[in-house]
Structure formats: C-alpha cells, structure tokens
Design an enzyme around this catalytic site. Structure first.
Site, PDB file in Angstrom:
ATOM      1  N   ARG A 372      40.409  27.671  58.594  1.00 12.61           N
ATOM      2  CA  ARG A 372      40.313  26.871  59.818  1.00 12.61           C
ATOM      3  C   ARG A 372      39.141  25.893  59.740  1.00 12.61           C
ATOM      4  O   ARG A 372      38.332  25.783  60.661  1.00 12.61           O
ATOM      5  CB  ARG A 372      40.201  27.777  61.048  1.00 12.61           C
ATOM      6  CG  ARG A 372      40.713  27.077  62.302  1.00 12.61           C
ATOM      7  CD  ARG A 372      40.994  27.976  63.460  1.00 12.61           C
ATOM      8  NE  ARG A 372      41.480  27.163  64.568  1.00 12.61           N
ATOM      9  CZ  ARG A 372      41.920  27.628  65.711  1.00 12.61           C
ATOM     10  NH1 ARG A 372      41.958  28.912  65.943  1.00 12.61           N
ATOM     11  NH2 ARG A 372      42.333  26.824  66.660  1.00 12.61           N
ATOM     12  N   CYS A 373      39.033  25.249  58.588  1.00 15.27           N
ATOM     13  CA  CYS A 373      38.023  24.200  58.459  1.00 15.27           C
ATOM     14  C   CYS A 373      38.437  23.296  57.319  1.00 15.27           C
ATOM     15  O   CYS A 373      39.241  23.674  56.475  1.00 15.27           O
ATOM     16  CB  CYS A 373      36.636  24.768  58.226  1.00 15.27           C
ATOM     17  SG  CYS A 373      36.171  25.042  56.526  1.00 15.27           S
TER      18      CYS A 373
END
Ligand code: CDP
Length: 788
Positions: A372-373
């Site tokens: 999630r980055c």
C-alpha cells in the site's frame, strides 16, 4: 472543485454509492475460490520446517496411497521442463520447487494433486522429506560479514550475500553540507518486515484446454496483463503462446501489493493443468499466506539530517540495508531497485541529499513489495518525518513551526528535489494549518505542558508527508522491460449506454464507480449507464495493473483522454445532425448546442444513436475510442496528520486519543470513496506503528506467522479517524487528480511514532522503532525510572 454535472449524471465530485457494493454486501461477489469447474483437481503444498537445509530425499509413497491423491509433484519433475526456477520481477531468480535445498521456513517443497482439497491436504501431511540442516542467516548485517555462509549457491560466481548496491544524489555536496552544518542528528531506524494480510489469501485455478490449446487462469492478481506476458515468456518453450493464455482476475479481497508477484503455487497449478488437461485449483490458507508470500519493508536505515542554528534544514544522508530474503522478488520498476525511496527528502526544501541502499540475501521468504505504497515510499516518509521531528526537538523548536519553516512553498512548484524528482504541485503549509486548526494544536500543547507537570505522559505527533504516485512515465518506469502506461477503451452503444474496459484491476478501491464517474464527467452519460470492466486479458486493453496508487493518475487519465476522443467524433456527428459548423457547437456535459441557439441541441444519447443509424456519409459507424496513457510525470499527493497519544505509565500501552488527517489528492472524483480509502489506509498505518511485525529467531523460525502473534488491529484498537482535505490540482493530469489509495498508510506511522517520542522526549527518549509495543515502552519507562 465546482460540480459540473447533476447528481443524476454523477460526474466528478459526487459521493455516489459504490456500484459494486450491492453484490459484495449480498455475498454475491465472485472471488477465485468461488469458481468451480467440472472435474476440477486440487493442489496442496508441502512446506519446509527448516530455514536452510539440503534436501536428501522426498518419499512420496505414503502420500500416493491416500485415496484421491493423483500425483506428488517435486522440483525434479519440474526440472524436466526447466520450470523448477522462475525469474522474479526484479530479474533475480526464485525456486518454484527445490531440487537441492530450501532457503526459508515454509518454502514450497512439493505439491500434492488430488481429487479434493481434503485429500490433497491429507497427502501433503504424509510426504516424507529428509533434510540436512545448513547454517542459517537471518540478520542482514551478519549476512554481509566475511565468512557468512553464502546462500545463493545456485549462482556460480556468487561469493557473498550482497545483491546490489544502489545510490542516488550528490555524495560530495551532501558530505560537505553535513560537515558544515551547525546541528546534525543521526539515527538508526529499523522498519520491520510486515505482511499485507489481505482478507482473501492468494490462489488460482489453472485450466488448460487441450482441445482449444488454451490456458485460462483465474487468479488473484493485481496485474493480469503483465502476468500473461510473464507466463508466455517463461513457458513459451513448453508451448504457451501469449494469444493462447487468458488471465482472469475476478473480484479480489484486498491486494495491497501482495498480489503483484508470481508465486510458485501459480506455476505449479499451471504445470499440473497442462500435464493433466484438468482444471487445477490452488488456494493458500491463512498461515501459508502470512509465512510464505512476499513481505514488505525490512529496511535497516541510518539517517543523518543537517540544519543551521536557525532551524533551516540543509542536507540529508541515508544508508540502508534492504533485507530481501533469499531472492530479490520486489515489484519495483527496473530502474529503481530500491523503488522510489529517494523521494525521502519529503516535503522539505533540502538543498543536498544522498541515499545508498544495499540489497542483501537472508534465509527468509523473498519479496520487498510495495505494501500500500508507491515502491518504498512508506520507508522514505517514515525516515524523513522521524528525522524532522528529531531535529525540531533537538533545536527545541515546536515540530509544527519547524515544518512550516522548512516546507517547499507553493510558489516553488513545479519543484525539483535534490534527488531529482519534479514535484507537480503542493501546498504543504495549507494542509498543516488546516490539521492544526481542526485538532486545536495550541490548546493541546498547553494541555501537554500541564499534564507533564503532573507527571502524565501525553504526546503530539505530526507527519507532513509527500507521496509520489502514478507510475510511468514510461521513459523512467518499466517492469521487466514492459513500459508503465495504462489504458481505457470505451464503447458507446446505440441507446447511449456504454461499456468501458481498463488495464487496471480494482481490489476493493471502487473502480467500477469512480471510472464511470470520470466518463460521466467527460461525456455527460449518467454513471449508472456505464459498465466498467477490468481484469480479463481477453477483453481489456493492455495495462500494467493496479498498485502504487497508479489507477487514478494513469488509467483515470486514460479514461478522460478516451472520452475526449469519443467527444471529438460526437461533435462531428452533432454538426451533421444540427446542420451547423463544428466550431459553432458548444459542449456542456451531455449535449452539444448551437452557439446562440441553445434550443438547437443534440444529447450524447441522440448522437450515439445516430452513430449507428444516421452518421455522415464517409464517416465510419460507431462511437468508441481507446487511450494508452503515458503520464508526463508522476503525481505528488500530500497531507498533514496530527496524532495525540496518552501513554500508560504502568503498562506502557499507547492510546491514540485523536488523529486528524488532512489529505490532498488534487481534484476528487468521489469524496466518499476517498474518505473510505483514507480510513482504511489509516488503520493500515496504525497497524505497523503499534502492532504488526514479522521477525525470525536465530535459526529462522518465523515469529508472527499466524494471527495469534501477527496482531492485526480490530475495530477495538482503531481510533475514530477525523478526516478532511485540501485541494491542490495536479497541473499535468487531465482531471487535475492525484492518487490517494496509499497516502494514509504512508503518512500515519510517523505521526504515531512521533507522538509517542514526543510524550517521552523529556525523559531522554529519542527514538523507538515501530511497532511501538507496550513491552518496548514499558522497558524504556523502567530504564528512565518512571515505572517499576
Ligand atoms: O490505484 P488505486 O486504485 O489503488 O489508487 P487510487 O488511484 O489512489 O484510487 C483509489 C480510489 O480512490 C479509486 O476508486 C479512485 O478513483 C478514488 N480517487 C478519487 O475518487 N479521487 C482522487 N483524486 C483519487 C482517487
């Protein structure tokens, strides 16, 4: 942004309800494990109890005697087809099944094929493997010491465990600035190994149809087209050509980067289906998912930040060891082995910076995924936000004031960072001021001072992060040579309804809704009349998939551009129907009118009908378009988060009392979805800050391999998030939008860690590595004589 469409049309800025939710909330989604095919066989995998061991013998006799077991597949079987090793997305190699030795605990050793899941599991339980344990390397620092056992003995010339060295920035200028600085702070920061722990584990159903000579694979992948190409490249020699491979990514229960890599289970299932001609299903269980799938983070960082006496930041230097496990199977763009870690100067106007990263092999599962980055941005943000806070405290300047002094100012955009990025737009002070006003910053500082006098431990932490999302541009970004662009194809049907297909793949982000809203905005066709499809390589245009918050910046832009192409053709048809010159037509969402004669108009639905029934002679029929969008730059969303914690002196427990998150993702497509993305992201930021970690003991036994000791926050641990936004459009995105899906996961951990250190600074505490567990805090409090 002013709304340009009515709620019925539902273009940008409307919080319309998610079109996908009626099927999800009624349990009618179709996930991979819901797919049942006639005659389907099942795989289960035998896994290694050792972290490093030679395989002496695999005895399959007992397993073959289990009723329903059809075959036990070993590395030797795959080696006959040269399929026992596969390339990783970072051009390293990884075992599908081992022939000589295992390299981490829970590694795949053999696969059992059976007529039911239960028979496969019973068979896997009785496969007998003789191992000869080998010395284990779990610490990347020790892995680099002379004399450390060399792990990748499969690589003939490899004499150590070093994978690569990568550096970026001006070393000499940074050294000079640090030497000349009035003040420097230096800190070791460990960002531990964690796991995405998506609700749905990974899995697939491979179905090779011998008659049609076609392989169809339903799988939980975030990047179906790239997977198809990789399969064709890796298995072309056994006859799998790309036009004979169809990847279908159905509904996905969370991806977060963990569903980008190719896992051995996929390859074994495909091989088993090709050999048997039967559909083969492989679905991981929870512990396999946690123990063997790609991990995230695991960065051992040493950072130094330099400033003048007056608090002006001057230089940043970072050295990092990246523990990649036994193979570099990160999913970074090829050019950047450490991802976009070099966005680590963050929101600050630093004149000099230098970053060095070394990749290291250890006896752990491979990975290094962008959880999630956007490819290591969380690690970068955590480092710069911790260091900024450290410097502010060191100089005895309020951390908010310190940030405001050092931010890149709005008039400096487009801003070229010391490490070469061109930030598109930003108003960092605007977001921080809004966060401070919302939370009542000055009052909180007064409260903290009073509480400190009473011996109570309260902290306030800030994180003013900058993200970097939307890979391409293709000149800098590729994965295994495939350039990073994305796509949208639109077809308008005669009755004015539409279907649009994309090269991305939603895993819960709501693309069916927001893409329809973009098209509604551009074409004036109501969002409810637009069907959005993704994830089927036989129908969708080629794209690189959804990860690193790239969907809105890249495929969202493709949607706008494709819609504008449709509109260009619609204008020609409208001119023909209205007997007017094209230049005399004015567009408002949903219709063309003749300038000065507003009554003379044709709606997009009239025009769509005419495109098939009454189009000008010489023009091709139909109303459709496709766009492959190669962004000119990345987008740089940002935000300011402020967190208030109370620390329990007796137990060391950290309680997040308040958390205000102000995000800026440029123009917003659906405010409700953005808020949902931020809520989820914040909880996924809270998790590594306070709870989650995967570690290993000295012989490579995983700690944190089940939900008993891998602590996901539940609703009980999650505070009430207070969210808000500012809007600073991206100047180069056709809709002025930036990505948002990952901002909160990236920004939140530093705000929480900064708040805890702020609560304990007066006791002499300078840094605590995440996860900040009660045990760690309690130990510190005891050392400082605050608790017994
Ligand atoms: O690539 P991914 O979908 O994970 O991330 P994203 O592009 O940041 O989008 C996440 C969700 O938020 C999508 O449904 C977007 O359309 C939505 N979004 C939005 O409504 N407005 C924005 N400016 C950015 C994203």
């Amino acid at each position: 942004m002013a709304l340009r469409t009515s709620p019925e049309v539902g273009g940008m800025g409307h919080s319309i309800k998610r079109k996908e939710d009626p099927r999800f909330i009624r349990g009618r989604g179709t996930y991979v494990d819901d797919v049942q095919l006639p005659g389907m066989l099942y795989l289960d995998i035998v896994r290694s109890p050792h972290a490093h061991a030679k395989i002496i013998k695999i005895d399959t006799a007992k397993a073959m005697a289990v009723p329903g077991v059809l075959a036990v597949i070993t590395g030797q079987d795959l080696a006959k087809y040269n399929l026992h090793w596969m390339p990783t997305l970072m051009s390293d190699t990884q075992m599908v099944l081992p022939v000589e030795k295992v390299m981490y605990q829970a590694q795949e050793v053999a696969a059992v094929l059976a007529t039911s899941r239960y028979a496969a599991a019973d068979g896997a339980a009785v496969v007998e493997v003789d191992y000869e344990p080998l010395p284990v390397v779990v610490d990347p620092k020790k892995a680099l010491e002379p004399g450390a056992p060399v792990l990748r003995t499969d690589k003939k010339d490899k004499k150590d465990n070093h994978i690569w060295h990568w550096e970026w920035g001006d070393r000499a200028a940074t050294e000079r600035a640090i030497a000349e600085a009035d003040v420097t702070v230096k800190q070791d920061i460990y960002i531990p190994r964690i796991h995405v722990a998506s609700i749905e584990t990974c899995g697939c159903i491979a179905h090779f149809d011998k008659v049609m000579d076609k392989l169809t694979v339903w799988m939980t992948t975030q990047a179906p087209h790239a997977i198809r190409t990789v399969f064709a490249l890796v298995a072309g020699h056994v006859g799998l050509a790309e036009h004979k491979i169809r990847i279908i990514s159905p509904d996905i229960g969370g991806g977060f980067g963990g569903k980008v890599p190719v896992y051995p289970g996929y390859v074994i299932a495909v091989a088993a289906s090709v050999l048997t001609g039967k559909p083969v299903k492989w679905i991981e269980d929870r512990m396999e998912n946690l123990q063997a799938d790609s991990f995230a983070r695991d960065y051992h960082i040493t950072a130094e930040l330099a400033a003048k006496k007056d608090g002006t930041l001057t230089a940043l230097r970072i050295k990092t060891l990246a523990d990649h496990g036994y193979a570099d199977a990160a999913a970074n763009p090829s050019k950047f082995p450490a991802g976009l870690f070099h966005v680590c100067t963050g929101s600050y106007d630093l004149k000099a910076a230098h970053v060095e990263v070394d990749g290291v092999y250890t006896n752990k599962p491979p990975g290094g995924i962008a959880y999630r980055c956007s490819f290591r941005v969380t690690e970068a943000v955590h480092t710069i936000e911790r260091m900024t806070d450290l410097m502010a405290h060191q100089l005895n300047i309020d951390p908010a004031e310190f940030r405001l002094k050092n931010f890149i100012n709005p008039e400096q955009f487009p801003y070229k960072s010391a490490l070469g990025w061109e930030y598109d737009s930003g108003n960092y002070a605007g977001a921080l001021h809004k966060a401070m006003d919302t939370i009542g910053y000055a009052d909180l500082r007064r409260e903290q001072a009073e509480k400190r006098k009473r011996g109570e431990l309260m902290g306030i932490g800030i994180s003013s992060f900058t993200e970097i999302v939307g890979a391409g541009p293709s000149k800098h970004f590729d994965i295994l040579g495939i350039k990073m662009f994305d796509s949208c194809e639109i077809r308008i049907h005669p009755t004015g309804k539409a279907i649009a297909r994309f090269g991305t793949k939603s895993q819960g982000q709501g693309h069916e809704t927001t893409y329809a809203q973009i098209l509604a905005e551009e074409l004036g066709i109501p969002a409810k009349d637009i069907q959005v499809e993704e994830g089927d390589t036989d129908t969708a245009p080629y794209g690189l998939g959804t990860y690193a918050s790239r969907s809105t910046p890249v495929a969202g832009a493709a949607a706008a551009i494709a819609a504008r192409k449709v509109r260009d053709k619609a204008r020609k048809i409208a001119a023909y129907l209205l007997e007017a010159a094209e230049d005399d037509l004015v567009w408002e969402p949903g219709k063309f009118s003749v300038k000065g004669a507003p009554g003379k108009s044709k709606t997009i639905q009239d025009i769509a009908f005419a495109a098939y029934t009454n189009h000008p002679q010489g023009m091709e029929a139909g109303l459709e378009a496709v766009s492959y969008y190669d962004p000119p730059n990345l987008t740089y969303p940002f935000g300011s988060y402020i967190c208030v914690v109370d620390v329990d002196k007796g137990t060391g427990e950290v309680k997040v009392r308040r958390f205000v998150a102000i995000d800026d993702c440029g123009n917003i497509i659906n405010p409700m979805i953005v808020q949902g993305q931020v809520h989820g992201g914040l909880t996924m930021g809270l998790a590594p800050a306070l709870f989650e970690e995967i570690s290993y003991d000295e012989i490579g036994n995983i700690q944190g391999g089940s939900f008993i000791d891998y602590l996901l926050p539940t609703a009980v641990e999650t505070p009430k998030w207070e969210t808000g936004h500012t809007v600073t459009p991206s100047p180069h995105h056709p809709l002025g939008a930036k990505g948002v899906g990952e901002s909160a996961t990236v920004g939140a951990p530093a705000a929480i860690a900064n708040a805890v250190v702020d609560a304990l600074w007066h006791l002499g505490v300078r840094h605590i590595d995440i996860p900040i567990t009660p045990a760690k805090v309690w130990k510190l409090l005891r050392e400082k004589g605050v608790t017994e």
